[in-house]
Design a protein around this motif. Structure first.
Motif, mmCIF file in Angstrom:
data_model
loop_
_atom_site.group_PDB
_atom_site.id
_atom_site.type_symbol
_atom_site.label_atom_id
_atom_site.label_comp_id
_atom_site.label_asym_id
_atom_site.label_seq_id
_atom_site.Cartn_x
_atom_site.Cartn_y
_atom_site.Cartn_z
ATOM 1 N N ILE A 6 0.868 -1.170 0.000
ATOM 2 C CA ILE A 6 0.000 0.000 0.000
ATOM 3 C C ILE A 6 0.907 1.221 0.000
ATOM 4 C CG2 ILE A 6 -1.793 1.271 1.219
ATOM 5 C CD1 ILE A 6 -2.648 -1.390 2.509
ATOM 6 N N LEU A 7 0.917 1.935 -1.099
ATOM 7 C CA LEU A 7 1.759 3.124 -1.251
ATOM 8 C C LEU A 7 0.872 4.360 -1.180
ATOM 9 C CD1 LEU A 7 4.470 4.541 -1.973
ATOM 10 C CD2 LEU A 7 3.824 4.268 -4.372
ATOM 11 N N ILE A 83 1.464 -7.595 4.319
ATOM 12 C CA ILE A 83 1.199 -6.230 3.869
ATOM 13 C C ILE A 83 2.350 -5.310 4.259
ATOM 14 C CG2 ILE A 83 -0.315 -4.213 4.120
ATOM 15 C CD1 ILE A 83 -2.638 -6.114 4.564
ATOM 16 N N ALA A 84 2.811 -4.534 3.292
ATOM 17 C CA ALA A 84 3.809 -3.492 3.544
ATOM 18 C C ALA A 84 3.149 -2.143 3.344
ATOM 19 C CB ALA A 84 5.002 -3.637 2.602
ATOM 20 N N VAL A 85 3.267 -1.279 4.343
ATOM 21 C CA VAL A 85 2.717 0.077 4.258
ATOM 22 C C VAL A 85 3.876 1.024 3.973
ATOM 23 C CG1 VAL A 85 1.504 1.914 5.468
ATOM 24 C CG2 VAL A 85 0.833 -0.476 5.829
ATOM 25 N N ILE A 86 3.833 1.641 2.814
ATOM 26 C CA ILE A 86 4.888 2.546 2.370
ATOM 27 C C ILE A 86 4.260 3.905 2.106
ATOM 28 C CG2 ILE A 86 6.674 2.962 0.643
ATOM 29 C CD1 ILE A 86 6.726 -0.037 0.079
ATOM 30 N N VAL A 170 -1.437 -1.254 -4.243
ATOM 31 C CA VAL A 170 -2.487 -0.269 -3.990
ATOM 32 C C VAL A 170 -1.857 1.113 -3.892
ATOM 33 C CG1 VAL A 170 -4.323 0.463 -2.431
ATOM 34 C CG2 VAL A 170 -3.859 -1.989 -2.746
ATOM 35 N N VAL A 171 -2.366 2.037 -4.666
ATOM 36 C CA VAL A 171 -1.887 3.419 -4.676
ATOM 37 C C VAL A 171 -2.998 4.303 -4.104
ATOM 38 C CG1 VAL A 171 -1.097 5.348 -6.097
ATOM 39 C CG2 VAL A 171 -0.468 3.001 -6.706
ATOM 40 N N ILE A 172 -2.674 5.052 -3.047
ATOM 41 C CA ILE A 172 -3.675 5.915 -2.419
ATOM 42 C C ILE A 172 -3.130 7.339 -2.294
ATOM 43 C CG2 ILE A 172 -5.120 6.329 -0.397
ATOM 44 C CD1 ILE A 172 -4.935 3.405 0.312
ATOM 45 N N GLY A 173 -3.778 8.267 -2.950
ATOM 46 C CA GLY A 173 -3.514 9.677 -2.719
ATOM 47 C C GLY A 173 -2.172 10.187 -3.180
ATOM 48 N N THR A 174 -1.729 9.766 -4.350
ATOM 49 C CA THR A 174 -0.476 10.302 -4.884
ATOM 50 C C THR A 174 -0.632 10.573 -6.374
ATOM 51 O OG1 THR A 174 1.891 9.929 -5.200
ATOM 52 C CG2 THR A 174 0.483 7.980 -5.243
ATOM 53 N N SER A 175 -0.053 11.668 -6.826
ATOM 54 C CA SER A 175 -0.200 12.075 -8.225
ATOM 55 C C SER A 175 0.693 11.295 -9.174
ATOM 56 C CB SER A 175 0.112 13.566 -8.360
ATOM 57 O OG SER A 175 1.495 13.802 -8.133
ATOM 58 N N ILE A 193 -4.752 -1.401 -7.616
ATOM 59 C CA ILE A 193 -5.862 -0.501 -7.295
ATOM 60 C C ILE A 193 -5.320 0.926 -7.192
ATOM 61 C CG2 ILE A 193 -7.704 0.054 -5.678
ATOM 62 C CD1 ILE A 193 -7.597 -2.856 -4.725
ATOM 63 N N LEU A 194 -5.943 1.829 -7.900
ATOM 64 C CA LEU A 194 -5.570 3.239 -7.871
ATOM 65 C C LEU A 194 -6.690 4.034 -7.225
ATOM 66 C CD1 LEU A 194 -3.811 5.701 -8.776
ATOM 67 C CD2 LEU A 194 -5.110 5.652 -10.933
#
Length: 233
Positions: A6-7, A83-86, A170-175, A193-194
């Motif tokens: 999750i990036l 799960i890795a949270v980055i 998973v990409v959350i909140g990055t341009s 997932i974007l």
């Protein structure tokens, strides 16, 4: 090594009242990026730079994690090895939500680093200016432990190692302007997932398995469900 990465970027913390890194006007908290976040600014603009990060650090104390941080934390604690949270964020909202082993790619606001021996000093939400000027180990100058433009980013090596076993991205909140997320979508990635608030010119959303253009707090339940389904299959 994790199956799920999750990036996150500034978008996940925006709902908690933390400004995004760079607005359309090219500023960050009304400061020019080149003045406070570019290699060399501690030489040419040291006092203003340190006071800028002092402002951010002190302001972070009363910020609370939002629903998205909490769900990510719950997932990480439930599946710690899978799960890795980055994050590209320098705030501590994942930690406040109870998340452990968060990989902060661009530094951590609560930390200072010695410019000579790299000793890390955690000052919590205190100001650095005139209170934490020198390293307790070698007495050289301390600096905010933030990766400026032009600095080396040693944590990227850890991120690339995580991607060696990644199956769900998973990409959350990055341009995608700083980290080109599309480049990680190799055949090994089975689900991608974007989640952003809106389209970005730096991201080709057609190459992702699922695209959710909405607030992170509104998308996170669906994201968490998809992750769990994959891990339990």
């Amino acid at each position: 090594m994790a199956k799920v990465i999750i990036l996150s970027g500034a978008g996940i913390s925006a709902e908690s009242g933390i400004s995004t890194f760079r607005d359309d006007n090219g500023l960050w908290e009304n400061h020019k990026i080149e003045d406070v976040c570019t290699n060399g600014c501690l030489i040419t603009n040291r006092e203003q730079t340190i006071k800028f990060y002092d402002m951010l650090r002190v302001g972070l104390e009363d910020k609370e994690p939002n629903y998205a941080h909490k769900i990510v934390s719950n997932l990480k604690n439930k599946y710690p090895n899978d799960i890795a949270v980055i994050t590209q964020n320098v705030d501590d909202l994942f930690e406040k939500a109870g998340c452990t082993d968060v990989l902060h790619l661009h530094g951590f606001l609560k930390e200072l680093r010695c410019e000579k021996c790299n000793t890390i000093v955690n000052i919590e939400y205190e100001k650095q200016f005139k209170d934490h000027d020198n390293c307790p180990k070698c007495n050289n100058l301390l600096r905010p432990n933030i990766v400026f433009f032009g600095d080396s980013a040693p944590k990227y090596k850890d991120m690339y190692e995580e991607f060696e076993t990644c199956e769900v991205f998973v990409v959350i909140g990055t341009s995608g302007a700083v980290i080109y997320t599309d480049m990680f979508l190799n055949p090994q990635i089975k689900l991608s997932i974007l989640n952003n608030l809106q389209e970005s010119p730096y991201i080709n959303d057609t190459v992702y398995s699922k695209v959710l253009y909405k607030k992170a707090s509104e998308a996170i339940d669906e994201i968490a469900s998809d992750i769990e389904k994959y891990l339990l299959n």
